[in-house]
Structure formats: structure tokens, C-alpha cells
Design an enzyme around this catalytic site. Structure first.
Site, short mmCIF file in Angstrom:
data_model
loop_
_atom_site.label_atom_id
_atom_site.label_comp_id
_atom_site.label_asym_id
_atom_site.label_seq_id
_atom_site.Cartn_x
_atom_site.Cartn_y
_atom_site.Cartn_z
N GLY A 94 0.82 -1.21 0.00
CA GLY A 94 0.00 0.00 0.00
C GLY A 94 0.86 1.26 0.00
N SER A 95 0.41 2.26 0.72
CA SER A 95 1.03 3.59 0.63
C SER A 95 2.44 3.68 1.21
CB SER A 95 0.13 4.63 1.32
OG SER A 95 -1.10 4.74 0.64
#
Length: 551
Positions: A282-283
Site C-alpha cells: 500500500g502507501s
């Protein structure tokens, strides 16, 4: 006269042959009574385990040692099956049934490597035909503490997992072969024990780790707390020096206790999530992807601006944000963890060149840390980067990493742009003091410029000051970090309500010597964002580490 002498010699020779033949018979075919008496007096050879070498942390704190234990066995010649009731509490059902029946031979094992307290209760009963010997067994003083990393041994002290398995050639010592002497009543006359001067000196070597047990305890304390609060399926944490690659702490949940063999049943507990869990980051991958865009000239801090409406259509997929962010510059994309901005940048990048950059960061390959069972992760070749794939990878989806791979990649942001090789073993030495292995910092090459590193450090510091990572902020220490909340895919479809929450950061920003990654897999309940689930763990660990004396 000569004839009489010849007869005498012939009779003497004949008598000699008779005596020789009788001796031969007695030696190779002894009287059964003599044979029985002999067997009653001597016990055959026993193999008793020798102590393994220790595993210790960087400060010499023992993490795995060998301690004395008691092994019980019976001699069927002197054993009364009725006495099985007296030792039933320490027996398995199968062993109990065997001891109540007729046994053959001269040796039948009862229980291996009992602790002294449990064994003494049996020994004090002075049961005829039951004997005991001292052995060594592997003991882990801290129980579940870093269990997946240390691993465990079998009943004969051969390493089966983790460091115990990898360094078995150095730590293991062959068993001691002993002979027990008994009289006809079964009483032990003499028995060499571990008290002899020669015992305890056979172990081969020692392994000293880069782990700081003080930091390890802190990491495990807060990771377990979050694991229980959020009812997660799994969790991982790794704290390393981003400049040298030294691993100072590493934790994986769920855990097991290598001192309790019944806890080894759960396969998920045996998995070391730090090196064997492949997940979509993810981020937390966005700083890496932004560094690639800056290096390739596909993003420019002074010129690039984006407008986030909360979603963007890319090929046949719609990529969503938590909320519309409005007008953003390049640093705001990192500060607000904007998916729209990163997806836009991702579509600008050339798949082949991006793949090359990610490979140089170490994704899709093992880090080479001194542990068995490490996974390579998942990095598809650029030919498969069709449609929305480049945009998805830019936001940390469509790529599989291990926590250690990601921690190493972010270390390049912290240390000025260099990829380092993580290492766990500080030194391995033989019993004679010969160093057979020594872990050293290893620079694997520059993956981003100093300027790019500085820009990203500034952006990640602003994440903590004014963005999604404000929960970890402190006024007395400069901290840089990045949150991550990734959906979990199953069968190619992202599952609703199933997430991996994470936070990665380092401190102090001006000269980082600590980088910590927290990953919580599949938290249950309302909280699932990295800022809510993982960032508080980072904060608590960091605050306690800062209280430790300068190391």
C-alpha cells in the site's frame, strides 16, 4: 627311549587340543546361567546429548542455552508392570500401556529430558527397575521472545528451524556415549555423569546477534498489545539501523514458545512474517515510487500540481481516495497519501525502467539475511504491466513484498540513497575462539541521489508534522514516516473490509540510526487505517527506545 618321549609329546598335544576345544566352547557358547548373570551386571551403551553452543544478543544476553535435564528409562529385567501406576502422570497413554505389559530387551524409554522438579518427584519414589540419567536440553530463557527467529531443536538437540537450523553445524555437538554398570540386583555401581570435568566442553561454538534484547522486548510488548486489541490475523515488526543494515529487533505474530512443544502445532505461529510474509504494501511504498519518478524526471517538485476529486479512472479500473484532497503539489501527494496523484505519476512511468528501479531496490529477490525460509516477494515482469497495473503499483498494490524488503528500501531514503544488506548475525565463533562468520555493513549501490533522498526525508517529516502520521510526532525529536492501508486480494479480487495496516518511519531525521516498520495484518473492528492501527505502535516503541541509555 625315543619312542616313549614321542608318545608323551603326543599325549600332551592331545590334552592341549581338548582343553583348547573346551575353552572355545565356553567362550562362544557360554552356559546360559553365566550369560544371564553377565547380562544382569552390565548395561549397554547409552547416547546422551551434549550441550549446544549458545545464541546471544549483541550485548551477550543469552537467548538460547543448554540446561541439564533428566531422562528416565526402565530395565525390563527388573521392572514390575504394576509400578506403571506410580509414574502415570508423566507418561503418554501409549507409553503407559506398554509399561503395564510385558517388555523385552534391557532398555525401554520412559521420558526424555524432564526438568529436575518433575523428575525428582518420580526419582524419590525409588521404583525398582526405573533408572535415570542426566542429559542436556535446549532452553530459551525468554520463552516466546523472538521465537521464529531463534527457531527450535528436536528432542536430540538438532536444529530444526530458524537460527538453530541455519547454524546447526556450529552449535550442535555429537551425543556422549556412556556405559552404565549394574550389579545382579539392578543397582547402579558406577555411572559417569555430567559432573565429570570432560563434560560440558564439547559444544562447538556460539552465535552472537545484532539484536538488542532491550529493544526487542519493547517491540514485542507493543506489537502484541496491538495484535490483541485489533484481533489481527498476523503482525510483523522490524527495527534496523538504516545506515548499516543491522537488525536490532524483529518480531512476528502469532507466536509460539519453543520450550513448549505443544505450541508448535499451529503452522502460522511458526512462520516468520518479517521474511516469509508476502503482502501488498500500500502507501508505504509511495516514497519508493516517488523516488523513481523523481529520478526518471517524470515528477518535478517545482512544476507538478494535481487536483484530487477523490477518484480517478485508469483503463478499466477506478482508483479511489479516502476523500477528495483538492489541489496538491508534489509534496502534498506524499503528505496526504493521495492515490489520485500517485496513480497519475505511475501512468507516466515506463514499465521496463520502473521494473529495473524496483529490482535495484531489492524487490522480487531475497535480501540475503542470515535466516532460512526467506521469500522473494512478487514483482511481475513489465510485459504483464497492462492497463491499470502501473497506476496500481504506484499506490503499492499489484506488487508483493516482505516487511524486511520494504524496511530495506525505505532505509535508502533515510541514509542518503544507498541500498544496504540487512544482517542479523554479528559474529559466529568456534569453541576455540575462531571467527567463522562476521556480519558487516554492506553497501549494495546507490538507488537514488542525495537530493532525492533529502526531498523525500523532508516530505516524510511533513507527513508526521501535518499529514497522516501526526500521531507519532514529538517536539524533541525529528521523525519522518509514512502510513499505509492496503486492501487484501483473494483470487484476484480485493476483499471488502480486509486490510493490511502499516507504518514505517525513522529518527532522528538529521542522522537516522533507527528505522522501524510496523505491519498489522487483517485488523478487525472499526479501525483499519495505518494511522489508527500501526502508527500508535510505532509511537510507543519509539518513545521507549528513546528512554534507553545511548548504545
Amino acid at each position: 627311549m625315543k619312542r616313549n618321549i614321542g608318545v608323551h609329546w603326543f599325549l600332551f598335544f592331545l590334552a592341549f587340543l581338548v582343553v583348547f576345544f573346551r575353552l572355545y566352547q565356553l567362550h562362544f557358547n557360554p552356559d546360559p546361567r553365566t550369560k544371564h548373570q553377565s547380562e544382569s551386571q552390565y548395561w549397554s551403551k547409552l547416547n546422551l546429548s551434549s550441550p549446544r553452543g549458545i545464541i546471544a544478543d549483541r550485548n551477550g544476553v543469552p537467548l538460547a542455552i543448554s540446561v541439564p535435564a533428566i531422562t528416565l528409562f526402565v530395565d525390563p529385567l527388573f521392572w514390575n508392570p504394576k509400578n506403571a501406576e506410580l509414574i502415570k502422570p508423566i507418561l503418554s497413554e501409549e507409553r503407559y500401556r506398554r509399561l503395564k505389559g510385558e517388555l523385552k530387551g534391557r532398555y525401554f524409554p520412559v521420558a526424555r529430558k524432564l526438568n529436575f522438579e518433575k523428575a525428582s518427584e518420580i526419582i524419590e519414589k525409588d521404583i525398582q527397575g526405573l533408572f535415570w540419567v542426566k542429559e542436556y536440553k535446549r532452553f530459551y530463557p525468554h520463552g516466546e521472545f523472538m521465537a521464529q527467529m531463534l527457531g527450535f531443536c528436536d528432542i536430540d538437540d538438532r536444529g530444526l528451524a530458524g537460527l538453530e537450523y541455519l547454524w546447526d553445524f556450529l552449535l550442535y555437538a555429537p551425543p556422549k556415549v556412556l556405559t552404565v554398570t549394574k550389579d545382579a540386583s539392578g543397582k547402579v555401581i558406577s555411572f559417569p555423569t555430567y559432573g565429570d570435568k570432560s563434560w560440558g566442553k564439547e559444544y562447538k561454538g556460539e552465535v552472537h546477534l545484532t539484536i538488542d534484547s532491550r529493544i526487542q522486548h519493547i517491540v514485542e510488548k507493543y506489537l502484541k498489545k496491538a495484535f490483541k486489541i485489533h484481533r489481527a490475523d498476523w503482525a510483523a515488526a522490524v527495527l534496523m539501523n538504516p545506515k548499516t543494515g543491522e537488525i536490532l529487533a524483529s518480531s512476528s505474530l502469532p507466536e509460539f514458545d519453543p520450550n513448549k512443544r505443544e505450541t508448535l502445532i499451529n503452522a502460522e505461529s511458526l512462520r516468520n512474517n518479517v521474511i516469509s510474509r508476502v503482502y501488498e504494501p500500500g502507501s508505504t511504498l509511495k516514497p519508493v515510487m516517488m523516488s523513481i519518478a523523481l529520478t526518471e524526471g517524470k515528477a518535478t517538485p517545482q512544476k507538478d500540481h494535481f487536483y484530487c476529486t477523490g477518484k480517478i479512472r485508469v483503463a478499466d479500473t477506478t482508483i479511489h481516495d479516502v476523500k477528495p484532497h483538492g489541489s496538491l503539489d508534489l509534496k502534498d501527494v506524499i503528505i496526504n497519501s493521495c492515490n489520485v496523484g500517485m496513480a497519475t505519476i505511475g501512468m507516466r512511468l515506463d514499465p521496463k525502467r520502473t521494473y529495473g528501479h524496483l529490482s535495484r531496490f531489492g524487490f522480487g529477490m531475497k535480501t540475503g539475511v542470515e535466516l532460512p525460509g526467506e521469500e522473494r516477494g512478487l514483482l511481475n515482469t513489465p510485459e504483464l504491466w497492462q492497463g491499470s497495473v502501473p497506476a496500481n503499483i504506484a499506490i503499492g498494490q499489484g506488487i508483493g513484498v516482505t516487511p524486511l524488503q520494504l524496511a530495506r528500501a525505505i532505509s535508502a531514503v533515510a541514509n542518503g540513497g544507498y541500498l544496504v544488506k540487512p544482517f542479523l548475525v554479528k559474529e559466529a565463533v568456534t569453541a576455540q575462539g575462531e571467527v567463522v562468520y562476521q556480519g558487516r555493513p554492506e553497501n549494495l549501490g546507490q538507488v537514488m541521489s542525495k537530493e532525492t533522498s533529502n526531498w523525500l526525508k523532508s516530505a516524510m517529516e511533513d507527513v508526521v508534522k501535518q499529514g497522516t502520521g501526526q500521531v507519532v510526532g514529538r517536539k524533541d525529536v525529528r521523525i519522518a514516516g509514512k502510513t499505509g492501508t492496503a486492501q487484501v486480494a483473494k483470487g484476484g479480487i480485493y476483499q471488502k473490509g480486509v486490510f493490511v495496516s502499516s507504518f514505517v518511519g525513522f529518527w532522528p531525521v538529521e542522522d537516522p540510526n533507527n528505522l522501524l516498520l510496523i505491519v498489522i495484518g487483517h485488523p478487525k473492528g472499526k479501525a483499519h487505517f495505518g494511522s489508527e492501527v500501526a502508527a500508535p505502535v510505532f509511537r510507543d516503541v519509539m518513545e521507549d527506545v528513546l528512554k534507553l541509555p545511548t548504545r
